[in-house]
Motif scaffolding. Structure first.
Motif, short mmCIF file in Angstrom:
data_model
loop_
_atom_site.label_atom_id
_atom_site.label_comp_id
_atom_site.label_asym_id
_atom_site.label_seq_id
_atom_site.Cartn_x
_atom_site.Cartn_y
_atom_site.Cartn_z
N ASP A 127 -12.87 59.02 14.55
CA ASP A 127 -12.81 59.68 13.33
C ASP A 127 -11.81 59.61 12.93
O ASP A 127 -11.44 60.19 11.41
N GLY A 128 -10.56 58.97 13.18
CA GLY A 128 -9.29 58.78 12.44
C GLY A 128 -8.25 60.00 12.67
O GLY A 128 -7.53 60.24 11.87
N SER A 129 -8.65 60.98 13.66
CA SER A 129 -7.73 62.13 13.68
C SER A 129 -7.63 62.99 14.94
O SER A 129 -8.73 62.64 15.89
N HIS A 130 -6.60 63.30 15.45
CA HIS A 130 -6.41 64.19 16.55
C HIS A 130 -6.55 65.90 16.28
O HIS A 130 -6.59 66.30 17.19
N ALA A 131 -6.70 66.06 15.23
CA ALA A 131 -6.65 67.54 14.90
C ALA A 131 -7.99 68.01 15.20
O ALA A 131 -9.00 67.43 14.76
N VAL A 132 -8.00 68.75 15.94
CA VAL A 132 -9.28 69.41 16.55
C VAL A 132 -9.80 70.38 15.75
O VAL A 132 -10.96 70.56 15.22
N GLY A 133 -9.00 71.46 15.30
CA GLY A 133 -9.58 72.55 14.07
C GLY A 133 -10.85 73.10 14.92
O GLY A 133 -10.53 73.86 16.06
N ASP A 134 -11.87 73.12 14.41
CA ASP A 134 -13.31 73.72 15.19
C ASP A 134 -13.73 72.74 16.28
O ASP A 134 -14.28 71.75 15.79
N PRO A 135 -13.51 72.90 17.57
CA PRO A 135 -13.99 72.04 18.30
C PRO A 135 -15.61 71.79 18.38
O PRO A 135 -15.99 70.51 18.62
N THR A 136 -16.27 72.86 18.21
CA THR A 136 -17.61 72.49 17.93
C THR A 136 -18.14 71.62 16.97
O THR A 136 -18.96 70.54 17.09
#
Length: 327
Positions: A127-136
């Motif tokens: 997805d091109g991102s390591h930022a988790v934010g909302d894991p679900t």
């Protein structure tokens, strides 16, 4: 009494026929599944990236969800479509195989280009991102992206398998194709689950092993996994290019243009003639696979701008977001 014996004899006969049919189905399924080696290896190499960055407890549930989606792709959508093709438009199978072969060439060449050209190492997973934010939410996105990518690979696998199944009855072909679908899904995602958890197994052995040898084995497994993933990715890329190139060469031959197939065969035979007779078959196979692979690279490099500038935007317009990439 004689009637009972006759009935038992009939039942035994039916059982033998059923057993022979099962053997035929399994034999055909194994042969058909082996033809899809390139897509299989790539699937196993790509899928572990979809669980990167998640807690260890979520890895197997994510793999299970992707495997379930993969089985749905094969059995609910692709199997009926394949059987309809066989029954009503068998002439479409060769062109569809070639499209799948070109896709494999594109993916393989794209991986080579990605490895050679400068790129952002922090771009993360598919997805091109390591930022988790909302894991679900992120988990749902990755699972859906993996299932979409699997649909393409599964379509290629099922088409190759369909073309490899000898002409038979409708139900025999359906049973063989369903067996291929289940067998390949279990093989790919069972392997993926093992690969993903191997480092955890190694860490557990290193921390809890009662003997020095066990702890050393655990540490060795942990150190080995990055190397294994690189080797698997390299082998997967090579297999994709070889299989993709060979599908295209065979496909154009099926459509009436035999020159590429004959040229590769002549060169392979010439190569085999310069080695001892014992190694003739192996040398001819290696030469053929190498030339198919080189052709696969050339076709894939030509297709990269087509895929990235035309197909990817179209995919995004139809499905939303960019086409899921093997990167």
């Amino acid at each position: 009494m004689s009637g009972l014996l006759a009935l038992l004899d009939d039942v035994a006969g039916i059982a033998k026929i059923a057993a022979a049919s099962v053997d035929d189905v399994m034999g055909q399924a194994v042969k058909a599944g082996s033809k899809a080696a390139g897509a299989l290896i790539d699937d196993a190499a790509v899928t572990p990236k979809y669980v990167h960055g998640f807690a260890a407890a979520r890895e197997l549930p994510i793999i299970w969800r992707i495997a379930r989606g993969s089985l749905t792709n094969k059995l609910v959508y692709l199997l009926p479509a394949g059987l309809l093709l066989t029954s009503f438009a068998p002439w479409l199978i060769a062109p569809l195989l070639m499209v799948g072969g070109l896709y494999l060439c594109f993916e393989g060449a794209e991986k080579i280009a990605h490895a050679i050209m400068p790129h952002d190492d922090q771009s993360g997973g598919p997805d091109g991102s390591h930022a988790v934010g909302d894991p679900t939410h992120l988990e749902e996105e990755k699972v859906q992206g993996a299932i979409k990518t699997d649909f393409i690979l599964s379509a290629e696998i099922m088409t190759i398998a369909l073309a490899a199944i000898p002409p038979s009855t409708f139900w025999m072909e359906a049973a063989t194709l369903a067996t291929v679908a289940v067998m390949i899904t279990l093989l790919v995602y069972g392997s993926v689950a093992l690969i993903v958890k191997m480092d955890d197994i190694g860490l557990w052995l290193a921390q809890t092993g009662q003997m020095g040898l066990t702890r050393s084995l655990g540490r060795g497994i942990v150190k080995m996994m990055p190397v294994l993933m690189r080797v698997l990715s390299t082998v997967g890329t090579a297999a994709m290019l070889w299989v993709g190139g060979s599908i295209v060469v065979h496909g154009v031959g099926e459509l009436g243009w035999h020159l590429p197939e004959e040229f590769i065969h002549r060169i392979a035979v010439a190569v085999a003639d310069v080695v001892p007779e014992t190694f003739h078959a192996a040398a001819e196979w290696v030469a053929t696979a190498a030339m198919d692979g080189v052709l696969g690279v050339a076709l894939g490099l030509i297709l990269i701008p087509v895929g990235t500038r035309m197909i990817a935007p179209l995919w995004g317009a139809v499905f939303g977001g960019e086409k899921p990439s093997a990167h």
